[in-house]
Design a protein around this motif. Sequence first.
Motif: not given
Length: 177
Positions: A21-30
């Motif tokens: 989920k932290d990688a998902i959040r970072a990808s969405v923000e990016q």
Amino acid sequence: MPTYLGFLRAINLGAKRKFPKDAIRASVEQAGFTDVATYINTGNIRFTTAMRSRARIEAALEEAFLADRGFEVRTIVYSAAEFARIGEDAASLADPATVRHYVMLLKDEPDAEAVATLEALAKNGHRVVVRNRAVHLLLGSQWREGMTDPLGLDRRLDGVVTSRNVTVVSALAQQWC
């Protein structure tokens, strides 16, 4: 800016499709989305964007996920208002005779013929209720641990589908809508 909820399909199911989920959040923000939050590790995200087209939002997310992970991650997006209605529908379908309640989230709304076919699958105390882009699978007392799809719903749903249990759907509708 409008708030949307996104549901990722087929992640964290095996060694090769990990997407924490932290990688998902970072990808969405990016990818340029804001106010991003995740809920448990099954691919549930909330975000805001100025984009109005659900198809464009889904495409932007899927492109970002492919670039980040190197594999395709199909994504289903709802506006906060649409998902609030799914939560309301889930609450209205609550019944003491229901042992398990799952909600299949659909990328595309089924036509009237498909709705009739799906809802006609009811048997042995199990029911299917279709509301827009959500299919509620209500399992009755004949359901037993280990039964994954007693009505064969998976093979009858066309297109991109992901499911969540009613507990997750209710929590997300309450917290994010």
